[in-house]
Design a protein around this motif. Structure first.
Motif, mmCIF file in Angstrom:
data_model
loop_
_atom_site.group_PDB
_atom_site.id
_atom_site.type_symbol
_atom_site.label_atom_id
_atom_site.label_comp_id
_atom_site.label_asym_id
_atom_site.label_seq_id
_atom_site.Cartn_x
_atom_site.Cartn_y
_atom_site.Cartn_z
ATOM 1 N N ALA A 165 -41.259 -5.291 50.174
ATOM 2 C CA ALA A 165 -41.772 -5.520 48.886
ATOM 3 C C ALA A 165 -41.464 -7.074 48.297
ATOM 4 O O ALA A 165 -42.217 -7.723 47.567
ATOM 5 C CB ALA A 165 -41.502 -4.633 47.919
ATOM 6 N N ARG A 166 -40.388 -7.379 48.650
ATOM 7 C CA ARG A 166 -39.978 -8.845 48.479
ATOM 8 C C ARG A 166 -40.716 -9.802 49.234
ATOM 9 O O ARG A 166 -40.718 -11.028 48.602
ATOM 10 C CB ARG A 166 -38.251 -9.071 48.764
ATOM 11 N N TYR A 167 -41.434 -9.652 50.146
ATOM 12 C CA TYR A 167 -42.034 -10.448 50.901
ATOM 13 C C TYR A 167 -43.581 -10.151 50.317
ATOM 14 O O TYR A 167 -44.156 -11.305 49.953
ATOM 15 C CB TYR A 167 -42.113 -10.253 52.365
ATOM 16 N N TYR A 168 -44.180 -8.981 50.308
ATOM 17 C CA TYR A 168 -45.749 -9.004 49.888
ATOM 18 C C TYR A 168 -46.062 -9.144 48.296
ATOM 19 O O TYR A 168 -46.979 -9.451 48.024
ATOM 20 C CB TYR A 168 -46.289 -7.787 50.377
ATOM 21 N N ALA A 169 -44.797 -9.227 47.755
ATOM 22 C CA ALA A 169 -45.016 -9.605 46.293
ATOM 23 C C ALA A 169 -45.269 -11.188 45.846
ATOM 24 O O ALA A 169 -46.134 -11.208 44.797
ATOM 25 C CB ALA A 169 -43.696 -9.137 45.412
ATOM 26 N N VAL A 170 -44.944 -11.729 46.676
ATOM 27 C CA VAL A 170 -45.238 -13.198 46.432
ATOM 28 C C VAL A 170 -45.842 -13.866 47.481
ATOM 29 O O VAL A 170 -45.917 -15.320 47.605
ATOM 30 C CB VAL A 170 -43.560 -13.815 46.165
ATOM 31 N N ALA A 171 -46.291 -13.216 48.659
ATOM 32 C CA ALA A 171 -46.752 -13.846 49.965
ATOM 33 C C ALA A 171 -48.057 -14.504 49.632
ATOM 34 O O ALA A 171 -48.645 -14.100 48.469
ATOM 35 C CB ALA A 171 -46.912 -12.986 50.828
ATOM 36 N N SER A 172 -48.477 -15.806 49.896
ATOM 37 C CA SER A 172 -49.723 -16.311 49.399
ATOM 38 C C SER A 172 -51.036 -15.580 49.983
ATOM 39 O O SER A 172 -50.855 -14.578 50.876
ATOM 40 C CB SER A 172 -49.683 -17.746 50.237
ATOM 41 N N ASP A 173 -51.848 -15.921 49.405
ATOM 42 C CA ASP A 173 -53.273 -15.174 49.880
ATOM 43 C C ASP A 173 -53.759 -15.487 51.249
ATOM 44 O O ASP A 173 -54.178 -14.683 51.980
ATOM 45 C CB ASP A 173 -54.870 -15.769 48.985
ATOM 46 N N GLU A 174 -53.341 -16.519 51.669
ATOM 47 C CA GLU A 174 -53.465 -17.190 53.055
ATOM 48 C C GLU A 174 -52.669 -16.365 54.188
ATOM 49 O O GLU A 174 -53.017 -15.995 54.962
ATOM 50 C CB GLU A 174 -53.303 -18.650 53.284
ATOM 51 N N GLU A 175 -51.373 -16.143 53.494
ATOM 52 C CA GLU A 175 -50.562 -15.113 54.719
ATOM 53 C C GLU A 175 -50.960 -13.725 54.776
ATOM 54 O O GLU A 175 -50.966 -13.167 55.841
ATOM 55 C CB GLU A 175 -48.990 -15.174 53.952
ATOM 56 N N ALA A 199 -54.011 -12.971 54.172
ATOM 57 C CA ALA A 199 -55.570 -12.841 54.702
ATOM 58 C C ALA A 199 -54.916 -12.778 56.413
ATOM 59 O O ALA A 199 -55.811 -12.029 57.033
ATOM 60 C CB ALA A 199 -56.115 -13.896 54.416
ATOM 61 N N ARG A 200 -54.068 -13.492 56.540
ATOM 62 C CA ARG A 200 -53.769 -13.383 58.263
ATOM 63 C C ARG A 200 -53.265 -12.234 58.690
ATOM 64 O O ARG A 200 -53.535 -11.770 59.774
ATOM 65 C CB ARG A 200 -52.759 -14.704 58.393
ATOM 66 N N VAL A 201 -52.350 -11.721 57.770
ATOM 67 C CA VAL A 201 -51.921 -10.296 58.108
ATOM 68 C C VAL A 201 -53.019 -9.207 58.384
ATOM 69 O O VAL A 201 -52.924 -8.360 59.412
ATOM 70 C CB VAL A 201 -50.871 -9.857 57.086
ATOM 71 N N PHE A 202 -53.970 -9.257 57.524
ATOM 72 C CA PHE A 202 -55.190 -8.262 57.590
ATOM 73 C C PHE A 202 -56.387 -8.775 58.378
ATOM 74 O O PHE A 202 -57.302 -8.402 58.195
ATOM 75 C CB PHE A 202 -55.414 -7.867 56.439
ATOM 76 N N ARG A 203 -56.112 -9.873 59.091
ATOM 77 C CA ARG A 203 -57.407 -10.644 59.891
ATOM 78 C C ARG A 203 -57.973 -9.847 60.978
ATOM 79 O O ARG A 203 -57.138 -8.582 61.520
ATOM 80 C CB ARG A 203 -57.024 -11.733 60.792
ATOM 81 N N GLY A 204 -59.299 -9.797 60.912
ATOM 82 C CA GLY A 204 -60.033 -8.837 62.096
ATOM 83 C C GLY A 204 -60.053 -9.559 63.345
ATOM 84 O O GLY A 204 -59.869 -10.668 63.654
ATOM 85 N N ASP A 205 -60.767 -8.967 64.100
ATOM 86 C CA ASP A 205 -61.005 -9.418 65.462
ATOM 87 C C ASP A 205 -62.026 -10.412 65.235
ATOM 88 O O ASP A 205 -62.905 -10.616 64.373
ATOM 89 C CB ASP A 205 -61.690 -8.148 66.439
ATOM 90 N N GLU A 206 -61.922 -11.371 66.176
ATOM 91 C CA GLU A 206 -63.151 -12.448 66.122
ATOM 92 C C GLU A 206 -64.280 -12.084 66.286
ATOM 93 O O GLU A 206 -64.903 -11.206 66.838
ATOM 94 C CB GLU A 206 -62.851 -13.466 67.142
ATOM 95 N N GLY A 207 -65.351 -12.469 65.314
ATOM 96 C CA GLY A 207 -66.744 -12.228 65.309
ATOM 97 C C GLY A 207 -66.817 -11.187 64.450
ATOM 98 O O GLY A 207 -67.981 -10.603 64.044
#
Length: 355
Positions: A127-137, A139-147
């Motif tokens: 929680a100490r990470y995801y409470a302050v992680a940026s939108d970009e970070e 979004a990368r964690v939950f990125r989907g497959d290409e296309g």
């Protein structure tokens, strides 16, 4: 300082009383008792033939195989984000996540994305990470497959992470396990605590002039902990059988398939036409989706809870004790494995953080 519970009646009790109220006041969704009896017999026979139990939870490739403190944080994170995975795109473009050579869709994309992030050294369950992680970070964690399309409701999921992460850091030492320890081994107590602490878990609506509660994600959080620990240690809850089913959009389809849930002709036709419109226009332009809190949506979810309660009671009358959690788990697994067989039964499609 003790946590203030928002209602004198427990959250779990409210869910069941709400389901009964919805059932007795519904106009377009019904729980036929003859269908319930047949469904109970079929479902029980299938569950017994499979030896279905809490052990099946850990048989899934992506769920934690070891019941420990890390598993608790993994479960909390996943159930905080366990909502709205349906896609309106063709399979080749649907949000998907490939991990270890296998491609996942639906709910399993979330689990795969979390496990991928952990493998990449990202502390996504902290929680100490995801409470302050940026939108970009995030979004990368939950990125989907290409296309493929982005994860559905990604913005809302990031907002949920900020909310629950902030509460855990500020009030519970950054660990959900600390909140779990305060429930005193009570499933109902844990649902109360979760609903009191986290606004995003308060799955409540109004129906026929009365407030009703579903608490899908709060209850499945308890159920997943119970299943992971097989009812022992951190997963031991004396009142686990009080938990109801988890009202979503997949289990109602299975209940209709087994004859324990019925829709009126006008609701059935609306859902069928909604599916057609969705395929033709796409999600953003479709007028056919049921909004969260719509009377039909509440009727479907409430009657699903009541149907499973009736199925459970039928099984008990036959001398077999199976709680609503295992019935729900089985029906959800069945709906995924037999999706082609049930494709003619419409699914109510609602965008919501509740399920």
């Amino acid at each position: 300082m003790p946590i203030t519970i928002r209602h004198f009646e427990s959250a779990v009790s409210r869910v069941l009383s709400s389901a009964h109220f919805i059932n007795t006041h519904s106009q377009d969704v019904f729980v036929p008792q003859d269908g319930v009896k047949r469904a109970a017999s079929q479902i029980l026979r299938r569950m017994q033939s499979l030896g279905y139990s809490t052990a099946d939870w850990k048989k899934h490739t992506l769920t934690p195989s070891i019941a420990d403190a890390h598993a608790v944080e993994w479960i909390f994170l996943v159930d905080a984000l366990n909502f709205s995975f349906w896609c309106d795109q063709p399979p080749s473009r649907q949000y998907s996540v490939t991990l270890d050579g296998k491609t996942y869709r639906g709910y399993w994309t979330l689990c795969a994305a979390v496990n991928r992030a952990l493998a990449e050294g990202i502390p996504i369950t902290d929680a100490r990470y995801y409470a302050v992680a940026s939108d970009e970070e995030l979004a990368r964690v939950f990125r989907g497959d290409e296309g493929t399309e982005p994860m559905p409701m990604l913005r809302e999921r990031i907002m949920v992470l900020r909310e629950v992460g902030g509460v855990l850091v500020e009030k519970h030492g950054g660990r959900f396990a600390n909140l779990l320890a305060r429930c005193g081994g009570s499933a109902s107590g844990l649902v109360d605590l979760v609903a009191a602490e986290f606004a995003c878990f308060r799955d409540e609506h109004e129906f026929q002039g009365r407030p009703v509660a579903m608490f899908k994600r709060a209850q499945i959080l308890v159920a997943d902990i119970w299943a992971c620990f097989e009812g022992k240690g951190l997963g031991r809850f004396e009142d686990i059988d009080s938990v109801t089913m988890f009202a979503d959009y997949r289990v109602p389809q299975a209940l209709c398939h087994f004859g324990a849930l019925e829709y009126s002709p006008r609701l059935w036709e609306h859902l069928r036409e909604s599916e057609k419109t969705l395929k033709q226009l796409g999600e953003a332009k479709s007028p056919g989706l049921l909004p969260s809190g719509h009377p039909w949506e509440v009727e479907i979810r409430g009657n699903s809870i009541w149907a499973v309660e009736c199925i459970k009671r039928c099984m008990e009358e036959e001398g077999t004790h199976v709680n609503a959690i295992l019935i729900d788990f089985y029906l959800w697994d069945y709906s995924k494995e037999h999706s082609e067989e049930m494709k003619e039964i419409p699914i109510h499609l609602t965008r919501s953080i509740n399920y």
